[in-house]
Design a protein around this motif. Structure first.
Motif, mmCIF file in Angstrom:
data_model
loop_
_atom_site.group_PDB
_atom_site.id
_atom_site.type_symbol
_atom_site.label_atom_id
_atom_site.label_comp_id
_atom_site.label_asym_id
_atom_site.label_seq_id
_atom_site.Cartn_x
_atom_site.Cartn_y
_atom_site.Cartn_z
ATOM 1 N N THR A 82 6.393 -6.680 13.650
ATOM 2 C CA THR A 82 6.895 -5.329 13.897
ATOM 3 C C THR A 82 6.049 -4.258 13.239
ATOM 4 O O THR A 82 6.207 -3.085 13.535
ATOM 5 C CB THR A 82 8.340 -5.175 13.371
ATOM 6 N N GLY A 83 5.180 -4.647 12.303
ATOM 7 C CA GLY A 83 4.386 -3.669 11.580
ATOM 8 C C GLY A 83 5.127 -3.071 10.397
ATOM 9 O O GLY A 83 4.679 -2.096 9.804
ATOM 10 N N ILE A 84 6.275 -3.661 10.038
ATOM 11 C CA ILE A 84 7.010 -3.236 8.847
ATOM 12 C C ILE A 84 6.632 -4.201 7.726
ATOM 13 O O ILE A 84 7.007 -5.373 7.746
ATOM 14 C CB ILE A 84 8.532 -3.246 9.087
ATOM 15 N N ILE A 131 4.573 8.623 4.776
ATOM 16 C CA ILE A 131 5.596 9.072 3.830
ATOM 17 C C ILE A 131 5.330 8.434 2.467
ATOM 18 O O ILE A 131 4.645 7.405 2.381
ATOM 19 C CB ILE A 131 7.024 8.741 4.336
ATOM 20 N N PRO A 132 5.854 9.014 1.397
ATOM 21 C CA PRO A 132 5.592 8.471 0.061
ATOM 22 C C PRO A 132 5.974 6.992 -0.100
ATOM 23 O O PRO A 132 5.250 6.245 -0.762
ATOM 24 C CB PRO A 132 6.433 9.367 -0.857
ATOM 25 N N TYR A 133 7.070 6.546 0.499
ATOM 26 C CA TYR A 133 7.482 5.140 0.378
ATOM 27 C C TYR A 133 6.399 4.212 0.937
ATOM 28 O O TYR A 133 6.028 3.225 0.301
ATOM 29 C CB TYR A 133 8.812 4.895 1.108
ATOM 30 N N THR A 134 5.893 4.517 2.120
ATOM 31 C CA THR A 134 4.856 3.688 2.742
ATOM 32 C C THR A 134 3.580 3.723 1.906
ATOM 33 O O THR A 134 2.935 2.698 1.714
ATOM 34 C CB THR A 134 4.573 4.160 4.186
ATOM 35 N N ASN A 177 1.919 18.086 1.102
ATOM 36 C CA ASN A 177 3.179 18.475 0.454
ATOM 37 C C ASN A 177 4.349 17.589 0.887
ATOM 38 O O ASN A 177 5.309 18.051 1.485
ATOM 39 C CB ASN A 177 3.519 19.945 0.719
ATOM 40 N N GLY A 178 4.276 16.315 0.583
ATOM 41 C CA GLY A 178 5.363 15.400 0.905
ATOM 42 C C GLY A 178 4.919 14.242 1.768
ATOM 43 O O GLY A 178 5.590 13.216 1.839
ATOM 44 N N SER A 179 3.823 14.395 2.448
ATOM 45 C CA SER A 179 3.237 13.287 3.204
ATOM 46 C C SER A 179 1.727 13.312 2.975
ATOM 47 O O SER A 179 1.186 14.274 2.452
ATOM 48 C CB SER A 179 3.560 13.392 4.702
ATOM 49 N N THR A 180 1.085 12.226 3.364
ATOM 50 C CA THR A 180 -0.365 12.148 3.264
ATOM 51 C C THR A 180 -0.910 11.840 4.646
ATOM 52 O O THR A 180 -0.463 10.892 5.292
ATOM 53 C CB THR A 180 -0.800 11.043 2.271
ATOM 54 N N LYS A 212 -2.203 3.057 -0.518
ATOM 55 C CA LYS A 212 -2.416 3.705 -1.816
ATOM 56 C C LYS A 212 -3.815 3.435 -2.370
ATOM 57 O O LYS A 212 -4.282 4.153 -3.248
ATOM 58 C CB LYS A 212 -1.347 3.270 -2.819
ATOM 59 N N ASN A 213 -4.495 2.417 -1.832
ATOM 60 C CA ASN A 213 -5.845 2.079 -2.295
ATOM 61 C C ASN A 213 -6.949 2.598 -1.377
ATOM 62 O O ASN A 213 -8.125 2.406 -1.662
ATOM 63 C CB ASN A 213 -5.985 0.560 -2.435
#
Length: 195
Positions: free
Chosen positions: A3-5, A159-162, A114-117, A169-170
């Protein structure tokens, strides 16, 4: 099918070349739930579990996989996105992902919004792969929505969680990533070519 999750991150703890194959040993908190011959997506690449030892398991990538993905550039200590195949009856929270990487792409820009990347990736336009605005794309196994689509480039907003729970993050400018384009879009593109 996936699913890509992303379920969790694994750590590459051993890499062993064997002729044209690469055996990859991963330490993971889902290893105790795996079994030999099970499919697991590693940065979006479907690989088969061939050995299990405590909290470590081994998969094998053949030359075809090494040629078309970023798997060959893995190094000891690298973190990788992991997802087990979906179970029949599960919710499809991401989109239909086969674990068959179409090509690699390169991270061209990273912008804090500002809340997403927002990450922008470039890929080879000669391969006839396409993205569309609000369409699906898989980057290193992560199911995402395209927010800006161009001929050989697209952007996604994370989103920050992802960002925190995946290899995003790397990422740096120049990071090579695995891309799996939307399966329905691939069939439509192929049918259009045949006309």
């Amino acid at each position: 099918m996936f699913t890509g999750i992303i379920e969790t991150l694994g750590e590459v703890i051993n890499l062993k070349k064997d002729q044209e194959n690469l055996h990859i040993t991963v330490k993971s908190d889902i290893t105790n739930e795996l079994k030999i011959d099970q499919s697991v997506a590693h940065n979006g690449v479907c690989l088969t579990v061939v050995a299990i030892n405590n909290d470590e398991y081994t998969v094998t990538a053949i030359k075809e996989t090494l040629d078309k993905t970023n798997i060959e550039s893995l190094e000891l200590g690298d973190k990788i996105n992991l997802e087990r195949a979906m179970k029949l009856g599960d919710r499809l929270d991401g989109h239909i992902v086969q674990g068959h990487v179409d090509e690699t792409g390169v991270c061209k820009s990273i912008k804090d919004e500002n809340g997403s990347t927002v990450f922008t990736f470039q890929y080879n336009s000669n391969n006839n792969n396409v993205t569309i605005e609000k369409g699906s794309i898989t980057v290193n196994g992560v199911s995402l929505t395209v927010v800006n689509s161009k001929k050989n480039e697209f952007s996604v907003a994370i989103i920050p969680y992802t960002l925190e729970h995946t290899t995003f993050k790397n990422f740096k400018i120049g990071t090579k990533v695995n891309l799996e384009f939307d399966v329905i879009g691939k069939y439509v593109a192929r049918l259009t070519e045949l006309k």
